[in-house]
Design an enzyme around this catalytic site. Sequence first.
Site, short mmCIF file in Angstrom:
data_model
loop_
_atom_site.label_atom_id
_atom_site.label_comp_id
_atom_site.label_asym_id
_atom_site.label_seq_id
_atom_site.Cartn_x
_atom_site.Cartn_y
_atom_site.Cartn_z
N CYS A 43 0.84 -1.19 0.00
CA CYS A 43 0.00 0.00 0.00
C CYS A 43 0.88 1.25 0.00
O CYS A 43 1.97 1.26 0.57
CB CYS A 43 -0.91 0.00 1.22
SG CYS A 43 -2.06 1.40 1.27
N ASP A 45 0.43 3.81 1.63
CA ASP A 45 0.37 4.43 2.96
C ASP A 45 1.78 4.69 3.50
O ASP A 45 2.63 3.79 3.50
CB ASP A 45 -0.40 3.52 3.92
CG ASP A 45 -0.78 4.22 5.21
OD1 ASP A 45 0.13 4.69 5.92
OD2 ASP A 45 -1.99 4.28 5.52
N ARG A 47 2.92 4.89 6.32
CA ARG A 47 3.26 4.18 7.56
C ARG A 47 3.71 2.74 7.33
O ARG A 47 4.02 2.04 8.30
CB ARG A 47 2.05 4.20 8.50
CG ARG A 47 1.58 5.58 8.91
CD ARG A 47 0.22 5.53 9.57
NE ARG A 47 -0.83 5.09 8.64
CZ ARG A 47 -2.09 4.90 8.99
NH1 ARG A 47 -2.47 5.09 10.25
NH2 ARG A 47 -2.99 4.50 8.08
N HIS A 99 -2.47 -3.74 4.99
CA HIS A 99 -2.38 -3.41 6.42
C HIS A 99 -3.76 -3.10 6.98
O HIS A 99 -4.63 -2.55 6.28
CB HIS A 99 -1.44 -2.22 6.64
CG HIS A 99 -1.92 -0.94 6.02
ND1 HIS A 99 -2.59 0.04 6.74
CD2 HIS A 99 -1.84 -0.47 4.76
CE1 HIS A 99 -2.89 1.05 5.95
NE2 HIS A 99 -2.44 0.76 4.73
N CYS A 102 -6.42 0.24 6.53
CA CYS A 102 -6.13 0.79 5.20
C CYS A 102 -7.23 1.77 4.77
O CYS A 102 -8.41 1.42 4.71
CB CYS A 102 -6.03 -0.34 4.19
SG CYS A 102 -5.71 0.22 2.49
#
Length: 216
Positions: A43, A45, A47, A99, A102
């Site tokens: 992803c 993202d 993080r 994750h 998400c």
Amino acid sequence: MPNSIKELQEGNINWVRNTLRMKPDFFERLSEGQHPKFLWIGCADSRVPATEITNALPGSIFVQRNIANMVVHTDSNLLSVVNYAVKVLKVKHIIVCGHYGCGGVKAAMSNEKLGFLDNWLMHIKDVYRTHEEELNNIKDDQKRFDRFVELNIIEQVGNLAKVSFVQEEWETGEFPYIHGWVYSLKDGLIHDLNVSMNSNDGLEKIFRFNPSNITA
């Protein structure tokens, strides 16, 4: 956490200094070429950075990231990355890692209009449609969200296995293996969903390419 471009640049200088202190020849060796054993489809993202959460060095993991770690068969960017990874780099393992929490998956669960992003979310909504009965039977909203994250990863593992040039590699050996992992932002741990594949045996017959019909 950096708040400015200058801080990022200073962070780079500090990282180089610290790396050279531990491994004086690190960058010299890194510049000679890459030989990763892993392709990471994750992803976008911020993080969930592949090398940091696996404690891996630069050069260890070839990476492709997008919203909600999707494998879309019309995505030429992703397919180019996968093709290069399996045909040129000869990676041994492809990891699809999503994750919990998400945002892309969360958005796909709603009926809210998000503009251009809605076109991408449609692929994730298709996963919900495929597993609608199971997901609708989960009454707890958080548990349903978590399960949707997992099912999305599992579906993308299957989508990778349907790619013709991945199946072509399986005709000549056991690699690459495709794995489905989910990362928890709450404790930092990766969980294996135990859906690994290294053949097209688990696919519906319509998705299994005839070896004689596959071209490089």
